[in-house]
Design an enzyme around this catalytic site. Structure first.
Site, PDB file in Angstrom:
ATOM      1  N   VAL A 172      -4.423  -5.963   9.128  1.00  8.09           N
ATOM      2  CA  VAL A 172      -3.520  -4.984   8.530  1.00  8.09           C
ATOM      3  C   VAL A 172      -4.342  -4.323   7.423  1.00  8.09           C
ATOM      4  CG1 VAL A 172      -1.348  -4.540   7.361  1.00  8.09           C
ATOM      5  CG2 VAL A 172      -1.491  -6.358   9.083  1.00  8.09           C
ATOM      6  N   TYR A 212       4.197 -12.281   5.187  1.00  9.24           N
ATOM      7  CA  TYR A 212       3.137 -11.677   4.370  1.00  9.24           C
ATOM      8  C   TYR A 212       2.807 -12.642   3.247  1.00  9.24           C
ATOM      9  CZ  TYR A 212       0.665  -8.055   1.652  1.00  9.24           C
ATOM     10  OH  TYR A 212      -0.268  -7.320   0.953  1.00  9.24           O
ATOM     11  N   LYS A 245       0.568 -11.938   8.101  1.00 13.11           N
ATOM     12  CA  LYS A 245      -0.509 -11.200   7.460  1.00 13.11           C
ATOM     13  C   LYS A 245      -1.007 -12.093   6.338  1.00 13.11           C
ATOM     14  CE  LYS A 245      -1.584  -7.163   4.607  1.00 13.11           C
ATOM     15  NZ  LYS A 245      -1.055  -5.981   3.888  1.00 13.11           N
ATOM     16  N   THR A 298       0.827  -1.208   0.000  1.00 11.87           N
ATOM     17  CA  THR A 298       0.000   0.000   0.000  1.00 11.87           C
ATOM     18  C   THR A 298       0.857   1.252   0.000  1.00 11.87           C
ATOM     19  OG1 THR A 298      -1.647  -1.246   1.257  1.00 11.87           O
ATOM     20  CG2 THR A 298      -1.950   1.139   1.143  1.00 11.87           C
TER      21      THR A 298
END
Length: 291
Positions: A205, A135, A163, A47
């Site tokens: 998240v 992740y 995540k 992001t």
């Protein structure tokens, strides 16, 4: 055990009109996120447009965020890449700067097998004392950490969380069933925050928390207080804005939404492009209807 919190925001990276990092606006964004309920900040993740941030920009960003936050919330630095040695070096630099943890994405494009994925993370963990969050995002990285690999990696002392952006609730439940209690599972999908909390996940998240942070924090707190119907009602109310914030490749929608709300974080860098006027109209209409 490292407690990153429940509502973590995957923070956008503000740019000025010349597409350079804007650290003044970054300060404003940090204050906005903390004020609206973020328990922690993930910096230079997807992001945050990490693929188009240079190494020097990432270091500058980490230093600035650490200084501004000043210990108020945990800072998790996005230090992963598809180059194991480069990931180690950036993680070690981030550790020296004073971040609280590292988010390490699965190696994209190379397409390692599960043993390669395990060795990649083990090599990084060995070179740092930072708590590491795995992740797992196969939609972007192509490869996926299997349940067995996540469980095996959870046994490494400083690999403390994942995540999970697989959208696979059965797989997430299987991970939660097998890992120790001090290993945390975070949703990587805003719309699955409550479902993942309901099977034992730690939190989210989030991207949407840039815009609806207070409401997402309230939803999590209602659930934890046993007010499941109220949390579910709020979850359903938030779904349209969560969907709207992913109407185009992220973070284009959330950057437009922040600017619309009065915090001009600039545009995105190529190869991403801003929302079209039509997309912006639809996004702003959803935001307005939520008020």
């Amino acid at each position: 055990m490292m407690d990153f919190g429940r509502l973590l925001t995957a923070m956008v990276t503000p740019f000025d009109q010349n597409n350079r990092m804007d650290l003044n606006i970054t300060t404003q964004l940090i204050e906005h996120l903390i004020a609206t309920g973020s328990d922690g900040l993930v910096v230079a993740g997807t992001t945050g447009e990490s693929p188009t941030l240079s190494h020097e920009e990432k270091i500058s960003l980490f230093k600035h965020v650490v200084k501004v936050v000043d210990g108020r919330v945990p800072i998790i630095a996005g230090t992963g890449s598809n180059n194991t040695q480069a990931s180690i070096e950036l993680t070690k630099e981030a550790e020296q700067i004073g971040v609280d943890g590292s988010l390490v994405v699965t190696p994209y494009y190379n397409k390692p097998n599960q043993e390669g994925l395990y060795q990649h993370y083990a090599a990084i963990a060995q070179e740092t004392k930072l708590p590491i969050m795995l992740y797992n995002i196969p939609s972007r990285a192509v490869v996926r950490l299997n349940v067995e690999t996540v469980v095996a990696l959870s046994q490494i002392d400083n690999i403390v969380a994942v995540k999970d952006s697989t959208g696979d609730l059965d797989g997430i439940a299987s991970i939660l069933e097998q890992v120790d209690d001090d290993f945390s599972v975070y949703s990587g999908d805003d719309s699955l925050t409550l479902p993942i909390k309901s099977i034992g996940g730690s939190g989210i998240v989030s991207v949407s928390s840039h815009i609806i942070g207070k409401e997402m924090k309230e939803m999590i707190e209602l659930f934890e207080q046993g007010k499941v119907k109220e949390a579910s009602r709020l979850h359903r109310k938030l779904l349209p804005i969560m969907r709207a914030l992913f109407m185009a490749p992220s973070p284009s929608p959330v950057k437009s939404a922040l600017t619309y709300k009065g915090l001009d974080v600039g545009s995105v860098r190529l190869p991403l492009v801003p929302l079209s006027p039509f997309e912006e109209q639809n996004l702003f209409r959803v935001i307005e209807s939520f008020q």
